[in-house]
Design a protein around this motif. Structure first.
Motif, mmCIF file in Angstrom:
data_model
loop_
_atom_site.group_PDB
_atom_site.id
_atom_site.type_symbol
_atom_site.label_atom_id
_atom_site.label_comp_id
_atom_site.label_asym_id
_atom_site.label_seq_id
_atom_site.Cartn_x
_atom_site.Cartn_y
_atom_site.Cartn_z
ATOM 1 N N ARG B 359 24.317 19.144 7.388
ATOM 2 C CA ARG B 359 24.878 17.837 7.745
ATOM 3 C C ARG B 359 23.840 16.900 8.329
ATOM 4 O O ARG B 359 23.857 15.696 8.075
ATOM 5 N N PHE B 360 22.911 17.451 9.132
ATOM 6 C CA PHE B 360 21.895 16.600 9.737
ATOM 7 C C PHE B 360 20.699 16.385 8.803
ATOM 8 O O PHE B 360 19.828 15.575 9.091
ATOM 9 N N GLY B 361 20.639 17.111 7.698
ATOM 10 C CA GLY B 361 19.519 16.944 6.774
ATOM 11 C C GLY B 361 18.192 17.282 7.425
ATOM 12 O O GLY B 361 17.230 16.515 7.378
ATOM 13 N N VAL B 362 18.129 18.477 8.019
ATOM 14 C CA VAL B 362 16.934 18.887 8.764
ATOM 15 C C VAL B 362 15.784 19.210 7.801
ATOM 16 O O VAL B 362 15.994 19.827 6.759
ATOM 17 N N VAL B 363 14.584 18.787 8.136
ATOM 18 C CA VAL B 363 13.379 19.225 7.432
ATOM 19 C C VAL B 363 12.917 20.516 8.099
ATOM 20 O O VAL B 363 12.616 20.525 9.294
ATOM 21 N N ALA B 364 12.884 21.607 7.324
ATOM 22 C CA ALA B 364 12.527 22.918 7.871
ATOM 23 C C ALA B 364 11.056 23.187 7.608
ATOM 24 O O ALA B 364 10.612 23.138 6.460
ATOM 25 N N ILE B 365 10.304 23.477 8.660
ATOM 26 C CA ILE B 365 8.873 23.728 8.533
ATOM 27 C C ILE B 365 8.573 25.059 9.204
ATOM 28 O O ILE B 365 8.617 25.176 10.435
ATOM 29 N N ASN B 366 8.322 26.065 8.394
ATOM 30 C CA ASN B 366 8.082 27.403 8.909
ATOM 31 C C ASN B 366 6.803 27.978 8.340
ATOM 32 O O ASN B 366 6.352 27.564 7.269
ATOM 33 N N SER B 367 6.257 28.943 9.033
ATOM 34 C CA SER B 367 5.078 29.635 8.524
ATOM 35 C C SER B 367 5.510 30.920 7.828
ATOM 36 O O SER B 367 6.704 31.200 7.714
ATOM 37 N N ALA B 368 4.556 31.683 7.314
ATOM 38 C CA ALA B 368 4.903 32.904 6.593
ATOM 39 C C ALA B 368 3.692 33.817 6.541
ATOM 40 O O ALA B 368 2.564 33.403 6.820
ATOM 41 N N VAL B 369 3.958 35.067 6.178
ATOM 42 C CA VAL B 369 2.865 36.015 5.950
ATOM 43 C C VAL B 369 2.186 35.693 4.627
ATOM 44 O O VAL B 369 0.960 35.728 4.509
ATOM 45 N N SER B 379 8.070 36.661 4.970
ATOM 46 C CA SER B 379 7.954 36.217 6.365
ATOM 47 C C SER B 379 7.876 37.371 7.347
ATOM 48 O O SER B 379 7.716 37.126 8.549
ATOM 49 N N THR B 380 8.044 38.591 6.887
ATOM 50 C CA THR B 380 8.343 39.658 7.850
ATOM 51 C C THR B 380 7.493 40.909 7.724
ATOM 52 O O THR B 380 7.604 41.786 8.592
ATOM 53 N N ASN B 381 6.652 41.022 6.724
ATOM 54 C CA ASN B 381 6.284 42.360 6.307
ATOM 55 C C ASN B 381 4.860 42.387 5.769
ATOM 56 O O ASN B 381 4.427 41.460 5.087
ATOM 57 N N VAL B 382 4.131 43.461 6.045
ATOM 58 C CA VAL B 382 2.786 43.644 5.499
ATOM 59 C C VAL B 382 2.814 44.797 4.500
ATOM 60 O O VAL B 382 3.375 45.860 4.789
ATOM 61 N N ASN B 383 2.216 44.584 3.343
ATOM 62 C CA ASN B 383 2.111 45.615 2.313
ATOM 63 C C ASN B 383 3.459 46.117 1.812
ATOM 64 O O ASN B 383 3.568 47.233 1.306
ATOM 65 N N GLY B 384 4.482 45.312 1.949
ATOM 66 C CA GLY B 384 5.800 45.704 1.465
ATOM 67 C C GLY B 384 6.518 46.668 2.362
ATOM 68 O O GLY B 384 7.695 46.951 2.155
ATOM 69 N N SER B 385 5.838 47.187 3.380
ATOM 70 C CA SER B 385 6.405 48.278 4.176
ATOM 71 C C SER B 385 6.466 48.009 5.668
ATOM 72 O O SER B 385 7.464 48.306 6.318
ATOM 73 N N ARG B 386 5.401 47.493 6.232
ATOM 74 C CA ARG B 386 5.291 47.410 7.694
ATOM 75 C C ARG B 386 5.923 46.129 8.230
ATOM 76 O O ARG B 386 5.465 45.030 7.951
ATOM 77 N N SER B 389 7.912 41.226 12.742
ATOM 78 C CA SER B 389 8.884 40.893 13.797
ATOM 79 C C SER B 389 10.319 40.842 13.270
ATOM 80 O O SER B 389 11.197 41.506 13.776
ATOM 81 N N GLY B 390 10.518 40.038 12.226
ATOM 82 C CA GLY B 390 11.865 39.881 11.690
ATOM 83 C C GLY B 390 11.989 38.482 11.116
ATOM 84 O O GLY B 390 11.134 37.617 11.346
ATOM 85 N N ILE B 391 13.064 38.256 10.393
ATOM 86 C CA ILE B 391 13.235 36.963 9.719
ATOM 87 C C ILE B 391 13.594 35.863 10.713
ATOM 88 O O ILE B 391 13.297 34.691 10.488
ATOM 89 N N GLY B 392 14.197 36.239 11.838
ATOM 90 C CA GLY B 392 14.569 35.232 12.834
ATOM 91 C C GLY B 392 15.434 34.159 12.212
ATOM 92 O O GLY B 392 16.352 34.444 11.444
ATOM 93 N N GLY B 393 15.119 32.921 12.527
ATOM 94 C CA GLY B 393 15.890 31.818 11.962
ATOM 95 C C GLY B 393 15.255 31.192 10.743
ATOM 96 O O GLY B 393 15.766 30.191 10.227
ATOM 97 N N SER B 394 14.158 31.768 10.254
ATOM 98 C CA SER B 394 13.445 31.099 9.153
ATOM 99 C C SER B 394 14.301 31.003 7.898
ATOM 100 O O SER B 394 14.223 30.022 7.160
ATOM 101 N N GLY B 395 15.144 32.013 7.678
ATOM 102 C CA GLY B 395 16.043 31.947 6.527
ATOM 103 C C GLY B 395 17.152 30.933 6.725
ATOM 104 O O GLY B 395 17.511 30.196 5.806
#
Lengths: 498, 498
Positions: B359-369, B379-386, B389-395
């Motif tokens: 509704r507010f038309g937010v521009v989402a700016i997030n970083s990633a692995v 956003s969450t994982n190294v080498n598919g396994s490790r 931290s977690g997805i948090g609110g990035s999704g």
């Protein structure tokens, strides 16, 4: 109701073009109308679930001999006049966001048509202000039209957003579509952010608009007459596997409605399109869910829903398209007054909207190409590369439903290929969204489970002949450690075999 | 305002425990309180952005010598009293849905703690009725408490949902937290579907609740006194690469606000947490966006937002946590009255809610692995396994924003590893959601592009030293055809090298 000149599939009397067109309209031949479509136009077309799309103007463009390079955007799948004829005429350069015909699928996979696969719920925004395209012209099918309004035919899809976004508008008035369709549409246009108000819908069966799409009369370039019919859906009979999946789903839902406070009075459901979806609807209708009302809040009205309505098991059905068999069309149109009390068509950005799926607490039940041991889902793609159709609304529902179920056979290709794999080679829905997987071998309730625990549950849903190979993969991957154990060197050995 | 006994980091006079506790309360020692936590309890804790979490009861549990097997659920990241002490005491069996400490990360990756990574926006529902856990007790930090209410401290997170879901409640009243925090909270509880009304918020800065969380007084088992402080954030200075990414983002946004009708009056923004996010906020503050108001609608208040507020560039800032440096805490608390006019904390299921981001038309700016050539994001994982931290609110934001941007350095590990890869080995956000990628080498605007076209854009954002290898992969994959060209045999050769 009069029963004079019968519709080929049964249904009410044919109403003339003249009776469907009101006011001073730019009536034109398909040839004249199609001249409004520029050689490299972005053309937005009505249609969803392969019905309610424009037929004559696209076909005329395909046969024109012009050197066309069109970008074609539809709300959902359309018919062969668009996705076969225009492709075979080499007239289509771009296509968004869903297709379901061999000709265009081959062209996309060959890199000849540029395709991007987007969610239905936000496609109207993508087109209107999202920077995806610069819309030129909308070409839409209607059952009636006036100088500043039209009534859509068998689907609503993103037609309201398309008409608002485009500079020009061509309307195909289809006299083969019963005018009774106007009883089913409920047109509502979300506003533009940041002043977008909540959609004022408090129940899936509530009406908040009317059948007409309003437009700026200056946009109307041509009105074309047609009587070309939609091709009805053909549902195959459910297979033994379908019925086993349906039985497992029904048993799970019987337990779930007792567990959760969400279902004290009713169960709101969405099902994916197709023969399996149709079979699953029937299974839910047969399940013992106490005296709870069933309500459908999804994308398409399929025959299974008419059965549930006739049986008095379904309180309301809200969707954006009537994807019915010939027999289903006859049933619906012959008793349109009665069905329209409980069946309604909404724009795709209402039917699939995140906020409404959340507010109504819809149970999302979709199928997939494959699921991996950790709960990622592939809905669109074979071997990581080849597109099948598109994500459609499966992401809209899987993400936003409080209960997201993927129901699929454990194998494909006559049992030669497992659909439960170590890693899906294309992810459409992530581990963060999926709750439950159902196959003919069982139910994997993944809620609250770690990836390693999910793998053990999902392994039990795989075909027995693949379980030891899955175990071997898991042992090898787990030995290397990690939250989501994987052995990237061998992870696609399975997929390569497809 | 009185300035007597100064808070260690500056700020207002310390208010006593007695002045913070109203009515007849079960005041207890941490030892007595912790006895209410069963050996295998599901314990829901306050905390988000590593602040506002309970400290004494978890620490006491860790030191108790009891044979514990707890499931711990928090709204976001918490401190070492939970995610180090309880892990090292072997007292934690399960943990949802986010963590940011080495001890628990190692335990999760070793398979010793079962972890599931879920979205913030729907975590309250997952806990309350989603079948994820069966909540026993909530342990929350507060600045004040009465018989049937409390005021949270430096974060709100999912605390309202947790308190409503749990059978029992322990409150840690932290006298080190300024009582001025009550000026920032805006508590609103979404209703349970299917009768969930739209959240009545028409502007990101609007208040629709008050500072108090109400609860059933029968739940209140213990009130504990503490003065243990949160550990303030430490932001590193932006690197040269951070500043180049920020400059590219700023230039892109200058063009975008002129292009789109969404930004005629204001630009609503969300940024990911961390030093890069903080640098990006400053860049947006420095960009020439005309006379448009900036509004922050995100998860955490970081120092960069206070700068924008002080400079008069930010109209309002809505989040669920105050993730500030020590200097930022001092600034905020010393001028709480002034900042509270424009800064507010909402529950995580309001701050991150799909419907409001839309509704507010937010521009989402997030970083990633990492990002792959076709627009899938890890956003969450190294080498598919490790797990990191977690997805948090990035999704939550990447999916629902009309403009979703991933901003990241093109390489990791001192330039040894490309973050632009053929296929990310873990997908958190799919190609269906991403709009734009920004690195220090440029901006890839992926909107409306086919996967093959996206690859060409993203290749230009990779570090120059990796571009020829990406080209080789693309040539090899494209030769095999397909909508999303891949060569599954070699797709992870890069990742294996990480």
């Amino acid at each position: 109701m009069a029963r004079g000149h019968r519709h080929p599939a049964g249904g009410p009397r044919r109403v003339s073009f003249e009776a469907r067109t009101k006011g001073d309209l730019p009536v034109a031949s398909p040839e004249t109308a199609s001249e409004h479509v520029g050689d490299d136009a972005t053309m937005l077309v009505s249609g969803f679930g392969s019905v309610g799309y424009p037929k004559l103007v696209p076909e005329t463009l395909a046969e024109s001999g012009r050197d066309l390079s069109l970008a074609v955007v539809s709300g959902g799948s359309v018919g062969e006049e668009i996705d076969v004829a225009l492709v075979e005429a080499d007239a289509m350069a771009r296509r968004y966001p869903f297709q379901a015909r061999d000709a265009i699928r081959e062209a996309i996979n060959a890199g000849e048509v540029a395709f991007a696969d987007r969610h239905i719920s936000t496609l109207g925004d993508d087109v209107q202000f999202g920077g995806m395209v610069d819309p030129d012209i909308a070409v839409v099918e209607a059952v009636s039209v006036g100088e500043d309004w039209l009534v859509p035919s068998t689907s609503l899809g993103l037609t309201p957003a398309f008409i608002e976004s485009a500079d020009e508008l061509i309307v195909e008035v289809n006299t083969a579509q019963p005018r009774a369709l106007e009883q089913f549409h409920d047109v509502y246009r979300p506003e533009i952010p940041p002043n977008r108000e909540p959609i004022p819908l408090s129940h899936p069966g509530e009406r908040i608009g009317d059948a007409r799409i309003q437009f700026d009369p200056a946009k109307l370039s041509a009105v074309v007459e047609t009587d070309r019919r939609d091709v009805p859906y053909e549902f195959r009979d459910p297979t033994e596997t379908d019925l086993e999946i349906a039985a497992n789903l029904g048993a799970f839902m019987e337990r779930e409605v007792d567990r959760s406070p969400l279902y004290e009075e009713s169960v709101r459901l969405q099902f994916g399109v197709g023969s399996l979806g149709n079979a699953l609807m029937r299974a839910i209708g047969d399940a013992d869910l106490g005296d709870r009302d069933l309500i459908y809040y999804g994308e398409v009205i399929q025959d299974g829903l008419l059965d549930l309505l006739d049986d008095g098991k379904l309180e309301a059905a809200s969707a954006t398209s009537l994807a019915l068999s010939a027999e289903g069309q006859t049933r619906l149109f012959e008793s349109a007054d009665r069905y329209a009390e409980d069946v309604l068509l909404r724009p795709g950005d209402v039917s699939n909207r995140a906020s409404l799926i959340d507010r109504f607490g819809v149970v999302a039940i979709n199928s997939a190409v494959g699921v991996d041991l950790y709960g990622h889902v592939n809905s669109t793609n074979v071997n990581g590369s080849r597109l099948i159709s598109g994500i459609g609304g499966s992401g809209d529902f899987t993400r936003n439903a409080p209960l997201s179920i993927i129901a699929l056979p454990s194998t494909a290709a006559g049992g030669e290929v497992s659909r439960i794999v170590p890693m899906v080679p294309h992810v459409d829905h992530t581990e963060h969204d999926l709750d439950v997987v159902v196959t003919e071998h069982g139910v994997a309730d993944l809620r609250g489970l770690s990836p390693r625990e999910r793998a053990r549950e999902l392994r039990e849903c795989a075909a027995p002949s693949f379980r030891s190979a899955l175990d071997e993969y898991l042992d090898r991957a787990t030995a290397a450690g990690g939250h989501v154990p994987h052995d990237l060197e061998t992870v696609f050995d399975w997929t390569d075999g497809e």
